[in-house]
Design a protein around this motif. Structure first.
Motif, short mmCIF file in Angstrom:
data_model
loop_
_atom_site.label_atom_id
_atom_site.label_comp_id
_atom_site.label_asym_id
_atom_site.label_seq_id
_atom_site.Cartn_x
_atom_site.Cartn_y
_atom_site.Cartn_z
N GLY A 16 -12.24 -3.12 -49.23
CA GLY A 16 -12.76 -3.16 -47.86
C GLY A 16 -14.27 -3.04 -47.83
N ALA A 17 -14.82 -2.18 -48.67
CA ALA A 17 -16.27 -2.01 -48.71
C ALA A 17 -16.95 -3.29 -49.17
N ILE A 18 -16.38 -3.93 -50.20
CA ILE A 18 -16.96 -5.19 -50.67
C ILE A 18 -16.86 -6.26 -49.59
N GLY A 19 -15.75 -6.23 -48.85
CA GLY A 19 -15.61 -7.20 -47.76
C GLY A 19 -16.67 -7.02 -46.69
N VAL A 20 -16.99 -5.76 -46.37
CA VAL A 20 -18.04 -5.51 -45.36
C VAL A 20 -19.35 -6.10 -45.82
N VAL A 21 -19.66 -5.95 -47.11
CA VAL A 21 -20.97 -6.40 -47.60
C VAL A 21 -21.00 -7.91 -47.79
N ALA A 22 -19.86 -8.50 -48.21
CA ALA A 22 -19.91 -9.88 -48.68
C ALA A 22 -19.48 -10.91 -47.64
N LEU A 23 -18.76 -10.51 -46.60
CA LEU A 23 -18.28 -11.52 -45.66
C LEU A 23 -19.42 -11.95 -44.74
N PRO A 26 -19.70 -11.41 -38.88
CA PRO A 26 -19.67 -9.97 -38.56
C PRO A 26 -18.33 -9.49 -38.05
N PHE A 27 -17.57 -10.37 -37.41
CA PHE A 27 -16.26 -9.97 -36.92
C PHE A 27 -15.32 -9.61 -38.08
N PHE A 28 -15.35 -10.44 -39.13
CA PHE A 28 -14.52 -10.14 -40.30
C PHE A 28 -15.03 -8.89 -41.02
N CYS A 29 -16.35 -8.66 -40.94
CA CYS A 29 -16.90 -7.43 -41.53
C CYS A 29 -16.29 -6.21 -40.87
N VAL A 30 -16.18 -6.25 -39.53
CA VAL A 30 -15.61 -5.11 -38.81
C VAL A 30 -14.15 -4.92 -39.22
N LEU A 31 -13.41 -6.03 -39.33
CA LEU A 31 -12.00 -5.90 -39.72
C LEU A 31 -11.87 -5.34 -41.13
N ALA A 32 -12.79 -5.75 -42.03
CA ALA A 32 -12.77 -5.20 -43.38
C ALA A 32 -13.05 -3.71 -43.36
N LEU A 33 -13.95 -3.30 -42.46
CA LEU A 33 -14.25 -1.86 -42.39
C LEU A 33 -13.04 -1.09 -41.87
N VAL A 34 -12.26 -1.69 -40.95
CA VAL A 34 -11.06 -1.01 -40.47
C VAL A 34 -10.08 -0.78 -41.63
N SER A 35 -9.87 -1.81 -42.46
CA SER A 35 -8.95 -1.63 -43.59
C SER A 35 -9.50 -0.59 -44.56
N HIS A 36 -10.82 -0.59 -44.74
CA HIS A 36 -11.45 0.42 -45.60
C HIS A 36 -11.19 1.82 -45.06
N LEU A 37 -11.32 1.99 -43.75
CA LEU A 37 -11.15 3.33 -43.16
C LEU A 37 -9.70 3.79 -43.29
N VAL A 38 -8.75 2.88 -43.13
CA VAL A 38 -7.34 3.28 -43.25
C VAL A 38 -7.02 3.68 -44.70
N SER A 39 -7.57 2.92 -45.66
CA SER A 39 -7.36 3.30 -47.06
C SER A 39 -7.98 4.66 -47.36
N LEU A 40 -9.15 4.89 -46.77
CA LEU A 40 -9.82 6.17 -47.00
C LEU A 40 -9.01 7.32 -46.40
N ALA A 41 -8.35 7.05 -45.27
CA ALA A 41 -7.50 8.09 -44.67
C ALA A 41 -6.34 8.43 -45.61
N ALA A 42 -5.83 7.42 -46.32
CA ALA A 42 -4.78 7.71 -47.30
C ALA A 42 -5.32 8.60 -48.41
N LEU A 43 -6.55 8.36 -48.85
CA LEU A 43 -7.15 9.23 -49.87
C LEU A 43 -7.32 10.65 -49.34
N PHE A 44 -7.69 10.77 -48.07
CA PHE A 44 -7.82 12.10 -47.48
C PHE A 44 -6.47 12.82 -47.48
N LEU A 45 -5.40 12.06 -47.20
CA LEU A 45 -4.08 12.67 -47.21
C LEU A 45 -3.72 13.16 -48.61
N LEU A 46 -4.11 12.39 -49.63
CA LEU A 46 -3.84 12.84 -51.01
C LEU A 46 -4.59 14.13 -51.30
N LEU A 47 -5.74 14.31 -50.68
CA LEU A 47 -6.51 15.55 -50.88
C LEU A 47 -6.07 16.64 -49.91
#
Lengths: 236, 99
Positions: A16-23, A26-47
């Protein structure tokens, strides 16, 4: 099991982070950031940071990203050319800088003297109980006792930011002259002269009236009298 | 999983965000890349909180999220004001602070 979830979520976050930088769009960048944030929430749950993960998904991936989508739709999500116009030297330097930063951070993280970095973390109360680590109970108690000042300052900061955004993004009278004069509104007749302009915001109503034409100022005798506070002295 | 793995992922995301801030030209995408960097810092904060078994790092992460929301609000307001004034939405063109 935890390893598999970690690698899936970590790969999702990095992708998701690479998508934000490389797409480009800007609309697709925002969508990539949403997927990045959801994945990060999963990492938070693991912690075992349940409350932060929930806040991340609801507040960040929900509310803040909706704001982004609205602004992208307003500004116009046109494709931008990647990289600067004048040569690609800047881009190369930026990529090199990023690689060096990553190496430096890895040296700092992996070469640390903290032996606990190579462990799974301290023993904490498991989820489910009232005093479980990272539960809403524990976070709320900390926010309202030990970190009460930070909590209150954060609430004031949010208020100031909301007011600031309204002031920045509102429609100013007289800023876009051609567009505003072409449109006629009933409020133009009803509202007093000078209201809703930058002059009023900066100098108050009195200066706005002073800037208004004389015929409109005559229509406001009370305000005109207030502008000249000593009429009896002039009579003598 | 070891805490070091989380810190490595955090460092990688921070690096990608920093490179994005330096290379992208649209201020919208620059703001998105700033979000990436703040989120990487949040991940490191929560990983260290887990390492110590202490929830105070999570409170710190929540405050960081609040500040990030404020920054986004004001930044997007500035972009909308730029659009209203017909300024170019490009950080390379906006190199002077003229009123």
């Amino acid at each position: 099991m935890a390893e598999a979830v970690f690698f899936l979520a970590g790969a999702g976050a990095v992708a998701g982070a690479i998508g934000v930088v490389a797409l480009r769009n800007p609309f697709f960048c925002v969508l990539a950031l949403v997927s990045h944030l959801v994945s990060l929430a999963a990492l938070f749950l693991l912690l075992q940071a349940e409350f932060v993960a929930a806040a991340q998904v609801v507040v960040y991936a929900g509310a803040v990203m909706v704001l982004y989508v609205f602004v992208v739709a307003y500004v116009g999500g046109q494709d931008e050319p990647l990289g600067p116009q004048a040569g690609s030297g800047l881009r190369l330097v930026a990529t090199l800088f990023g690689a060096m930063l990553f190496v430096e951070l890895c040296v700092a993280v992996l070469g640390t003297g903290l032996s606990a970095v190579d462990s799974g973390g301290a023993d904490v109360a498991v989820a489910g109980g009232a005093d479980a680590y990272g539960s809403a109970d524990q976070i709320g108690e900390l926010l309202l006792t030990k970190f009460l000042l930070a909590f209150e300052v954060a609430s004031f900061l949010l208020l100031i930011a909301a007011v600031g955004a309204v002031v920045l993004a509102r429609r100013r009278g007289g800023m876009t002259a051609a567009e505003d004069q072409a449109r006629f509104s009933a409020m133009d007749v009803l509202r007093p002269a000078g209201t809703g302009t930058m002059a009023e915001a900066v100098g108050g109503r009195r200066r706005a009236l002073a800037a208004a034409p004389a015929s409109e100022a005559d229509a406001q005798p009370a305000a005109a009298a207030a502008r000249e506070p000593a009429p009896p002295a002039e009579d003598e | 999983m070891d805490i070091g793995w989380y810190l490595t992922v955090s460092a990688l995301i921070f690096t990608i965000g920093a490179a994005g801030v330096l290379t992208r030209r649209s201020p919208l995408v620059v703001l998105l890349c700033l979000e990436l960097m703040l989120n990487a810092a949040n991940l490191a904060l929560i990983a260290f909180a887990r390492m110590h078994g202490n929830a105070e790092g999570q409170v710190f992460a929540i405050i960081v999220m609040v500040v990030a929301a404020c920054e986004v609000t004001v930044g997007l307001g500035v972009i909308v004001a730029m659009r209203r004034r017909r300024l170019p939405i490009d950080v390379d063109e906006l190199r002077e602070l003229q009123g």
